[in-house]
Scaffold this motif. Structure first.
Motif, mmCIF file in Angstrom:
data_model
loop_
_atom_site.group_PDB
_atom_site.id
_atom_site.type_symbol
_atom_site.label_atom_id
_atom_site.label_comp_id
_atom_site.label_asym_id
_atom_site.label_seq_id
_atom_site.Cartn_x
_atom_site.Cartn_y
_atom_site.Cartn_z
ATOM 1 N N LEU A 41 0.836 -1.202 0.000
ATOM 2 C CA LEU A 41 0.000 0.000 0.000
ATOM 3 C C LEU A 41 0.875 1.259 0.000
ATOM 4 C CD1 LEU A 41 -2.750 -1.262 2.466
ATOM 5 C CD2 LEU A 41 -2.996 -0.952 -0.018
ATOM 6 N N ALA A 42 2.022 1.203 0.698
ATOM 7 C CA ALA A 42 2.940 2.340 0.669
ATOM 8 C C ALA A 42 3.458 2.551 -0.756
ATOM 9 C CB ALA A 42 4.095 2.109 1.636
ATOM 10 N N GLN A 43 3.766 1.437 -1.438
ATOM 11 C CA GLN A 43 4.292 1.551 -2.806
ATOM 12 C C GLN A 43 3.240 2.049 -3.790
ATOM 13 O OE1 GLN A 43 5.898 -2.349 -3.503
ATOM 14 N NE2 GLN A 43 7.941 -1.767 -2.805
ATOM 15 N N ARG A 44 1.961 1.854 -3.449
ATOM 16 C CA ARG A 44 0.901 2.337 -4.326
ATOM 17 C C ARG A 44 0.451 3.745 -3.924
ATOM 18 N NH1 ARG A 44 2.360 0.994 -8.002
ATOM 19 N NH2 ARG A 44 2.577 -1.115 -8.779
ATOM 20 N N GLY A 45 1.250 4.400 -3.063
ATOM 21 C CA GLY A 45 1.044 5.824 -2.833
ATOM 22 C C GLY A 45 0.203 6.188 -1.624
ATOM 23 N N TYR A 46 -0.191 5.221 -0.793
ATOM 24 C CA TYR A 46 -0.934 5.579 0.415
ATOM 25 C C TYR A 46 0.033 6.056 1.499
ATOM 26 C CZ TYR A 46 -5.013 3.292 -1.666
ATOM 27 O OH TYR A 46 -6.044 2.949 -2.499
ATOM 28 N N ASP A 47 -0.465 6.977 2.328
ATOM 29 C CA ASP A 47 0.292 7.501 3.466
ATOM 30 C C ASP A 47 0.068 6.524 4.626
ATOM 31 O OD1 ASP A 47 1.263 8.950 5.601
ATOM 32 O OD2 ASP A 47 -0.306 10.492 5.510
ATOM 33 N N MET A 48 1.061 5.678 4.893
ATOM 34 C CA MET A 48 0.890 4.563 5.835
ATOM 35 C C MET A 48 1.446 4.899 7.219
ATOM 36 S SD MET A 48 -0.643 2.339 3.935
ATOM 37 C CE MET A 48 -0.655 0.950 5.056
ATOM 38 N N ILE A 49 0.689 4.495 8.245
ATOM 39 C CA ILE A 49 1.113 4.718 9.630
ATOM 40 C C ILE A 49 1.076 3.389 10.383
ATOM 41 C CG2 ILE A 49 0.582 5.949 11.789
ATOM 42 C CD1 ILE A 49 -1.196 7.741 9.596
ATOM 43 N N PRO A 50 2.252 2.877 10.823
ATOM 44 C CA PRO A 50 2.244 1.602 11.557
ATOM 45 C C PRO A 50 1.892 1.805 13.028
ATOM 46 C CG PRO A 50 4.504 2.318 11.189
ATOM 47 C CD PRO A 50 3.621 3.376 10.590
ATOM 48 N N VAL A 51 0.916 1.020 13.529
ATOM 49 C CA VAL A 51 0.486 1.137 14.926
ATOM 50 C C VAL A 51 0.767 -0.194 15.610
ATOM 51 C CG1 VAL A 51 -1.431 1.643 16.496
ATOM 52 C CG2 VAL A 51 -1.378 2.697 14.204
ATOM 53 N N ASN A 52 1.691 -0.181 16.569
ATOM 54 C CA ASN A 52 2.010 -1.407 17.302
ATOM 55 C C ASN A 52 2.827 -1.036 18.535
ATOM 56 O OD1 ASN A 52 2.938 -3.886 18.237
ATOM 57 N ND2 ASN A 52 2.995 -4.778 16.176
ATOM 58 N N PRO A 53 2.217 -1.183 19.754
ATOM 59 C CA PRO A 53 2.905 -0.716 20.967
ATOM 60 C C PRO A 53 4.222 -1.453 21.217
ATOM 61 C CG PRO A 53 0.897 -1.957 21.509
ATOM 62 C CD PRO A 53 0.890 -1.746 20.025
ATOM 63 N N GLY A 54 4.368 -2.634 20.654
ATOM 64 C CA GLY A 54 5.583 -3.413 20.877
ATOM 65 C C GLY A 54 6.791 -2.904 20.109
ATOM 66 N N PRO A 162 2.731 -0.095 -14.862
ATOM 67 C CA PRO A 162 2.858 0.379 -13.491
ATOM 68 C C PRO A 162 4.310 0.615 -13.097
ATOM 69 C CG PRO A 162 2.198 -1.939 -13.533
ATOM 70 C CD PRO A 162 2.223 -1.463 -14.941
ATOM 71 N N THR A 163 4.544 1.686 -12.379
ATOM 72 C CA THR A 163 5.884 1.934 -11.831
ATOM 73 C C THR A 163 5.757 2.150 -10.328
ATOM 74 O OG1 THR A 163 5.637 4.284 -12.235
ATOM 75 C CG2 THR A 163 6.787 3.018 -13.929
ATOM 76 N N GLN A 164 6.905 2.114 -9.697
ATOM 77 C CA GLN A 164 6.992 2.287 -8.242
ATOM 78 C C GLN A 164 6.277 3.558 -7.792
ATOM 79 O OE1 GLN A 164 8.634 0.081 -6.501
ATOM 80 N NE2 GLN A 164 9.471 0.988 -4.663
ATOM 81 N N GLY A 165 5.450 3.443 -6.750
ATOM 82 C CA GLY A 165 4.825 4.621 -6.167
ATOM 83 C C GLY A 165 3.590 5.109 -6.903
ATOM 84 N N MET A 166 3.207 4.442 -8.013
ATOM 85 C CA MET A 166 2.100 4.934 -8.823
ATOM 86 C C MET A 166 0.772 4.359 -8.343
ATOM 87 S SD MET A 166 1.940 4.659 -12.918
ATOM 88 C CE MET A 166 0.914 3.286 -13.303
ATOM 89 N N ARG A 167 -0.232 5.230 -8.224
ATOM 90 C CA ARG A 167 -1.588 4.745 -7.965
ATOM 91 C C ARG A 167 -2.135 4.221 -9.289
ATOM 92 N NH1 ARG A 167 -3.836 6.849 -2.909
ATOM 93 N NH2 ARG A 167 -5.879 6.103 -3.521
ATOM 94 N N LEU A 168 -2.798 3.061 -9.260
ATOM 95 C CA LEU A 168 -3.324 2.471 -10.487
ATOM 96 C C LEU A 168 -4.815 2.770 -10.609
ATOM 97 C CD1 LEU A 168 -1.641 -1.047 -10.134
ATOM 98 C CD2 LEU A 168 -0.783 0.941 -11.370
ATOM 99 N N SER A 169 -5.328 2.720 -11.825
ATOM 100 C CA SER A 169 -6.766 2.913 -12.008
ATOM 101 C C SER A 169 -7.510 1.677 -11.510
ATOM 102 C CB SER A 169 -7.093 3.131 -13.482
ATOM 103 O OG SER A 169 -8.496 3.020 -13.648
ATOM 104 N N LEU A 170 -8.529 1.914 -10.691
ATOM 105 C CA LEU A 170 -9.349 0.801 -10.202
ATOM 106 C C LEU A 170 -10.679 0.748 -10.947
ATOM 107 C CD1 LEU A 170 -8.795 1.264 -6.338
ATOM 108 C CD2 LEU A 170 -7.381 0.046 -7.990
#
Ligand code: PLP
Lengths: 194, 426
Positions: A41-54, A162-170
């Motif tokens: 999902l990060a590679q498809r351009g979403y702003d990702m936030i990892p949540v894990n207290p460990g 498709p290239t790295q970081g590109m959002r694709l048409s759905l």
């Protein structure tokens, strides 16, 4: 919302609409499904936030881990829960304290909690259960077709390579409303057994 | 975006194929290459680790083959598919995911003779034990179930006699036993029967037959219905346990309802190696575009030929499920209402010698060991495809010494009947 099967348009509008995704239960171990999905999902351009207290103090593919949803400190569009069904409710309860509320709560493949879904929907949040956003994105864009997977979509249009970081048409034509009779039957059989 | 369901013929032409992203080519290109460049080291690692979708090496996947896979998955109503080098390769790859040495699978006794050989001899040396059951007696499947049973294998329309199997009844046995039902749908093709709609969990094909349809390319395919839960009871460690081949990935957990197809690709095809040539995939794809047209003509011709033979004085009996008087006609009406296929047998009053004479006199029918060609074909199974079986097993599988098998093509039916008439008469 019927959570046994989802119309493609429902999934499509979610994946087209959200920009930031907080992944609860994201793992830094690179053979865990959450790691695969996070990276994709990060590679498809979403702003990702990892949540894990460990894992607070470390980062995942350059994004710092936070301990809980409240620690994100900025609005998020979607919460993707990589936890077993029995751990869903507390995450949803926490999500409902956020201001502004997230637009979407997504529970991973294998995870389903109908009571939690109802609560979130009552607050106006869209819910998806027992699906993987990586698989759904790959399916609707047909990128997953490289693996012989039935994307259940058709298109006579030429898509860019498709290239790295590109959002694709759905926005391809859907074949049969986004569900296969067989997978629905399997889901139904399973929920009838339990 | 409309969510409407396209028909079978639309899927036969379009599913899986789109214009080539780089050239705009509208027909599916033949990607005749062994390997594919990586963007960078991270991309390579992602692909090898199954984290990204993409191509590495044609033994594991190829873009032409991928179009074929998605097309057949769509036609069968499955979640994913894997194309391999032949129908027999499909069977090996499927069972490798399901059986450990010492395990058992139950198979219908009426099968393609080559499958009977493969199960009896080749698989025995892998420690995979076949237990035979009678497809006309569902209870015989139930009796064959043991704690070591891992799968049930049947043909939808069975080679050589074209008999129809009660898929739903046998799928109930499989569900009760907690094992997947594998259906070889080669002789029906998804145009006539879609086994997943009747409870199959895995469908296999010899693409060599009606799907390719032109007698020019070997191929096989495995379709995952996405219906089976592999995690229960630890019976299927290839799917449910961490795989050392991939640093501890659990395939079902990672790939959900298409994990079986992925297992076949990354544990079966990758390691056993029976990859399909992209050229063959292209030929088969082209064939599939006309599957609905061809299959209907095959069936209509077969019915006309079967009716002609049933009325001929030299013929002792005709086994064609499309005939109203046939033992399997009821099942044919239920499972294959568009037609009962185009492969069937008949026996001659003159026995073995009359069969040999008929085969030698035919002018249009080709004497060869194949079915599902545009051309009409004839063979004497007892001396060829089923020759390794003993006489009792020959008769049990519908290939007794007096039996002749036909595979009816898409020529004009009048010409086929005239050819049979001259060969029977003189
Ligand atoms: C019903 C059936 N299954 C499987 C096979 C094996 O397929 P292949 O020859 O492509 O290996 C055949 C071939 O005749 C067949 O008729």
């Amino acid at each position: 919302m019927n959570h046994d099967s989802y119309p493609d348009n429902y999934i499509r509008s979610i994946l087209n609409g959200v920009k930031s995704i907080a992944m609860v239960g994201a793992s830094p171990v690179n053979v865990r499904p959450s790691y695969f999905a996070f990276k994709y999902l990060a590679q498809r351009g979403y702003d990702m936030i990892p949540v894990n207290p460990g894992h607070v103090g470390k980062d995942l593919l350059g994004k710092p881990f936070v301990a809980s949803l409240r620690d994100i400190g900025r609005p998020v569009d979607m919460i993707d829960i990589f936890r077993n069904s029995s751990h869903i409710m507390p995450v949803v309860d926490e999500a409902l304290t956020l201001d502004p509320l997230p637009k979407v709560i997504w529970m991973q493949l294998g995870a389903r909690d109908d009571a939690a879904a109802e609560k979130a929907e009552a607050a106006g949040i869209k819910v998806v259960m027992n699906r993987c956003p990586k698989i759904e994105y790959g399916r609707l864009s047909s990128e997953i077709s490289w693996m012989g997977v039935n994307s259940r979509t058709l298109s006579s249009k030429r898509a860019p390579a498709p290239t790295q970081g590109m959002r694709l048409s759905l926005n391809r034509m859907s074949v049969g409303g986004g569900d296969t009779a067989a997978s629905d039957r399997a889901a139904k059989n399973k929920s009838e057994q339990s | 975006m409309s969510d409407r369901l396209p028909g079978f013929s639309t899927l036969a032409v379009h599913a899986g194929a789109q214009p080539d992203p780089t050239t705009g080519a509208r027909a599916t290109p033949i990607y005749q290459t062994t390997s594919f460049v990586f963007n960078d080291a991270d991309h390579a690692a992602s692909l090898f680790g199954l984290q990204a979708f993409g191509n590495i090496y044609t033994r594991i996947g190829n873009p032409t083959n991928a179009v074929l896979e998605e097309r057949v998955a769509a036609l069968e109503g499955g979640t994913a598919a894997l194309a391999v080098a032949s129908g027999h390769a499909a069977q090996v790859v499927v069972l490798q995911q399901l059986l450990q040495p010492g395990d058992e699978f139950i198979a219908a006794r009426k099968l393609y003779g080559g499958s009977i050989n493969q199960f009896t001899h080749a698989f025995k040396s892998f420690g995979w034990n076949v237990v035979w059951a009678d497809p006309d007696d569902v209870a015989s499947f139930e009796r064959a179930v043991t704690p070591r049973t891992r799968a049930i294998f049947i043909e939808s329309i069975a080679n050589p006699a074209g008999s129809i199997t009660d898929i739903e009844a046998i799928s109930t046995v499989a569900r009760k036993a907690g094992v997947p039902l594998i259906v070889d749908n080669t002789l029906a093709s998804p145009y006539l029967i879609r086994p997943i709609d009747h409870g199959a969990d895995i469908v296999v094909h010899s693409l060599t037959k009606f799907l390719g349809g032109h007698g020019n390319s070997l191929g096989g395919i495995i379709v995952d219905a996405g219906t089976f839960d592999w995690s229960t009871g630890g019976k299927y460690p290839m799917l449910s346990e961490p795989r050392p081949e991939y640093h501890g990935i659990r395939l079902q957990e990672t790939f959900g309802n298409f994990a079986f197809a992925i297992a076949c690709r990354v544990l079966g095809l990758r390691d056993l190696g029976p990859a399909l040539s992209p050229f063959n995939a292209f030929m088969i794809l082209t064939g599939i575009e006309t599957l609905p047209l061809r299959m209907q003509k095959h069936c209509d011709n077969a019915k006309a030929v079967a009716e002609f033979l049933a009325g001929h004085s030299a013929v002792a009996s005709v086994n064609y499920a499309g005939l109203a008087s046939d033992k399997y006609n009821q099942l044919a009406r239920k499972y294959a209402p568009k037609g009962a296929g185009a492969v069937f047998t008949f026996s001659l009053k003159g026995g073995y010698d009359a069969g040999v004479s008929l085969v030698s006199k035919l002018q249009l029918f080709s004497h060869l060991a194949n079915v599902g060609d545009t051309r009409s074909l004839v063979i004497h199974p007892a001396s060829t495809t089923h020759s390794q079986l003993d006489d009792a097993a020959k008769t049990k599988s519908g290939a007794g010494p007096d039996v002749v098998r036909l595979s009816i093509g898409i020529e004009d039916k009048e010409d086929l009947i005239a050819d049979l008439e001259q060969a029977l008469g003189a």
